[in-house]
Structure formats: structure tokens, C-alpha cells
Scaffold this motif. Structure first.
Motif, mmCIF file in Angstrom:
data_model
loop_
_atom_site.group_PDB
_atom_site.id
_atom_site.type_symbol
_atom_site.label_atom_id
_atom_site.label_comp_id
_atom_site.label_asym_id
_atom_site.label_seq_id
_atom_site.Cartn_x
_atom_site.Cartn_y
_atom_site.Cartn_z
ATOM 1 N N ALA A 131 -36.708 0.282 -44.568
ATOM 2 C CA ALA A 131 -36.575 1.066 -45.794
ATOM 3 C C ALA A 131 -35.927 2.421 -45.504
ATOM 4 N N MET A 132 -36.350 3.081 -44.437
ATOM 5 C CA MET A 132 -35.785 4.389 -44.117
ATOM 6 C C MET A 132 -34.302 4.300 -43.777
ATOM 7 N N VAL A 133 -33.900 3.232 -43.113
ATOM 8 C CA VAL A 133 -32.475 3.047 -42.807
ATOM 9 C C VAL A 133 -31.694 2.776 -44.088
ATOM 10 N N GLU A 134 -32.265 2.015 -45.006
ATOM 11 C CA GLU A 134 -31.593 1.774 -46.280
ATOM 12 C C GLU A 134 -31.447 3.060 -47.078
ATOM 13 N N VAL A 135 -32.429 3.932 -47.015
ATOM 14 C CA VAL A 135 -32.404 5.174 -47.787
ATOM 15 C C VAL A 135 -31.466 6.203 -47.165
#
Length: 401
Positions: free
Chosen positions: A73-77
């Protein structure tokens, strides 16, 4: 949020990290607690060991499906190639730096950095034989003059801690990369969404997820998202230093991520209303809110940022300890606390002399008390009334000409 347009932010925050291999068909990934992972065969065990850098169950310290979902999720954000997790924001900063230095190296650190970051440089790095040079947050092209042959890291924080200077990160990154220097950014204020680090050539974006990501003042957590250039080294070095976090804390961070978009909108709306009110108050010298022209580096905020949040500072025209105490002690909706990013409003004061220990090359050029506030999710008119009453208490102890 380099993979997404501004209009897609809300959707990304809701959908990020929800791959079915982590959620198993339900909306949220489960809280998977584990120390020992068991294998059914030697072949299976050996395969898991080989995939140590991947998202494969191997040992609890590597992570579980709960961790893998949040890291995705953090990489997507934010963008980047991978995300490392740490037990707090300070751990994320210190371990990211430790992953890229050795004895005899030199780093450049912004002078207005978070106080524990400075303490880490002055105590731990100094003990290791790593030299730190502090630079003025507004230095821009002048950073060239401070680069040494052994400089390995340029560390930025924008806006800066307490005094809120916005840095020209793209210029600093461009110059650093000419010398193959790793560029790190404390991106906590922007929550990873209002400043897209990898669009501006940052190598590692660090956050205290404790703040806006978690959003409820009940979890300590740090993140570091790295680009392809730095990810393997950051991941391996952090793993070797034993960094790991609780899956329960990660689950709460994932939950906070889902509502961060709407929370940030409200924090922004309320903080701008409060900041503009303060800018007109006769006791206030100036307001250091990045979205206001009175904040140092405001032009870089306008150029590079997508929005703001609830954290800013304002400077009073005078410095009087008893008056400041009267202001703080009677607040109804603002509590005193050493954090921010939660749903509640907070307030702290810094007398001008306190910056003598916090700054070495860029002491602020004001003589009044600096008040830092975090504007929470309470009714904004009640917050303004609370500040108005506090400033009235302050005025009873000072004479403004």
C-alpha cells in the motif's frame, strides 16, 4: 503519489494493498501474528530462504501477510520500489541513514531538522566516525559548496520541524545526484501524498507513520519507501539491524490509510482558516504556514505540493515566559503534547533562546515566542475562540506598542 493523479488519491488510499493474496477475499487483511513459520519439506524451507528479499513467509521478523499488504500500500501511495517498516519515525530516519554510511563518511543534514534527527547525528554518527555538516534550509544551489569527496547522504526535511521552512528539494536532489549522493527526505508533513518524492528525484522517502497515516495517536510506526536504486540496500541493511514491527500496529496503520484523504482535507480546511485568522491578530508577528506567503519557502510549496495539513507555527511579537504560560495553561481544546497528526488539536511553545540548541547555521530571525499548533478535527470556530481567549490571557502580561 507518483503513480496517481491528484484526482485518484482518494481511490488509491482505499484500494492500495488489497491484493487478494493478502486479504484472502475479505476487505481488510487479517492480523497475522507469527514468530516461527513452519515448512512441510526441505524444498519448501530452502525456497523460502532463497526468497528472503521477497514477500514470502520465512520468519516473523521478515513480516507476515499483514506487513506485506501495508508495504504494498505504501509503495502504491508514494511510488518507489519497496517499503521498509520500523517501530517509530526516529527509527526509520536513523536506520535509513545507517544503511548508507560507514566510518569516514560525511553527510549533509538540514539545520532545521527534527530534534531527534540532530541528536542521532551528533551522538551516534559522531561516535561511529561519520561527520555531519548542517546546512541552511534555504541554501539551494549553495549546497554545492558543502559537498565533500566522502559525502554519501543529503538529508532534507520539508517543511522543516517547528519553523516550517519549505526546501527547494528538486534543486538539492539534482545537485546531489551529480555526485552520486543518496537523497533522503523526511516526508511526514506531506503524509506521502501532498508531496510526491519520486517525482522530485528523492531516493528514500521517510515518514513517521505515527502521525497522519495512523491518524489516531495510538501507534508508533515508521516507514521508508525507496526507489530502485536504493531499495535492495535499504531492505537488507534494515533486516540485518533487526528492524521489525507489530502486525497489530500495521493493521491500525492500514486502517488509518483508508480515511487519511478525508481527514487531511478537513485538517487543511481548518488550519487555513485558523492561520488566516491568526495572521490578522495584533499580537501575532507572522504565521509560518507553508500555504501562506509569510512562510519561508512558500514559493516551493506552491510549485511542488498538492496541499497542506493541520500543522503550522506562528510567531508572537514578544517573548515573555509568564505570558506564554498563561496562554498555554488555560487552553480548552488544545492540549500540550509532543506529537501531531491525530484527530486532536495540540499546542506547544518555543522561546527564541531554545533555538540556540536546535540550530547552528540558520537561527530564526525573529525575537518573539513561536507557537506550534496542530489543528485537529474539532469545530474550527471553537478552536479559534480557544486561541482568541488564550491570546487575551497572553496580552494581560505584555505591552504591545
Amino acid at each position: 503519489m507518483s503513480k496517481n493523479t491528484k484526482q485518484q488519491l482518494e481511490t488509491t488510499l482505499v484500494t492500495a494493498g488489497r491484493d487478494k493474496k493478502w486479504t484472502n477475499g475479505v476487505v481488510n487483511p487479517s492480523v497475522q501474528r507469527a514468530s516461527t513459520v513452519v515448512f512441510n519439506s526441505v524444498k519448501e524451507k530452502n525456497a523460502a530462504a532463497i526468497e528472503r528479499k521477497g514477500k514470502t513467509l520465512f520468519y516473523g521478523r521478515r513480516g507476515t501477510q499483514t506487513h506485506f499488504a501495508f508495504q504494498d500500500a505504501m509503495v502504491e501511495v508514494e511510488g518507489g520500489a519497496g517499503c521498509a517498516l520500523y517501530p517509530c519515525g526516529t527509527a526509520a530516519i536513523s536506520n535509513a541513514i545507517l544503511s548508507f554510511v560507514k566510518t569516514g563518511d560525511h553527510i549533509l543534514m538540514v539545520d532545521a531538522c527534527y530534534e531527534p534527527t540532530r541528536d542521532f547525528c551528533d551522538v551516534i554518527l559522531k561516535k561511529m566516525g561519520v561527520e555531519t555538516t548542517y546546512y541552511d534550509p534555504s541554501i539551494g544551489e549553495g549546497i554545492r559548496e558543502l559537498i565533500q569527496p566522502n559525502t554519501t547522504i543529503l538529508f532534507t526535511e520539508s517543511p522543516c520541524s517547528i519553523t516550517m521552512e519549505v526546501q527547494d528539494v528538486p534543486t538539492l536532489a539534482r545537485i546531489a545526484h551529480e555526485q552520486d549522493i543518496v537523497v533522503m527526505l523526511d516526508n511526514t508533513w506531506a503524509a506521502g501524498v501532498n508531496f510526491s518524492p519520486f517525482d522530485f528525484d528523492v531516493d528514500i522517502s521517510i515518514q513517521a507513520a505515527t502521525k497522519y497515516i495512523v491518524g489516531h495517536s495510538d501507534v508508533m510506526l515508521g516507514t521508508a519507501v525507496a526507489n530502485e536504486r536504493c531499495w535492495d540496500q535499504l531492505q537488507e541493511q534494515s533486516y540485518l539491524m533487526g528492524q521489525c514491527v507489530s502486525p497489530d500496529d500495521v493493521y491500525l496503520a492500514m486502517r488509518g490509510l483508508r480515511t487519511m484523504g478525508v481527514r487531511l482535507k478537513q485538517h487543511q480546511e481548518s488550519s487555513l482558516k485558523v492561520a488566516n485568522w491568526l495572521a490578522q491578530h495584533p499580537l501575532v508577528d507572522h504565521v509560518r504556514h507553508p500555504a501562506l506567503p509569510s512562510c519561508p519557502g512558500h514559493e516551493f510549496y506552491q510549485r511542488d505540493f498538492k496541499g497542506c495539513n493541520g500543522l503550522f507555527s506562528f510567531v508572537l511579537k514578544q517573548s515573555d515566559t509568564s505570558a506564554t504560560t498563561a496562554l498555554l495553561d488555560g487552553m480548552k481544546h488544545f492540549s500540550m503534547g509532543f506529537s501531531w497528526g491525530g484527530f486532536e488539536s495540540l499546542i506547544l511553545a518555543n522561546e527564541p533562546r531554545s533555538f540556540n540548541s536546535l540550530r547552528t547555521v540558520s537561527n530564526p530571525n525573529f525575537s518573539g515566542t513561536l507557537i506550534r499548533v496542530h489543528i485537529g478535527l474539532e469545530n474550527v470556530d471553537e478552536l479559534i475562540a480557544d486561541l482568541e481567549q488564550g491570546l487575551e490571557r497572553y496580552s494581560q502580561h505584555v505591552n504591545i506598542k
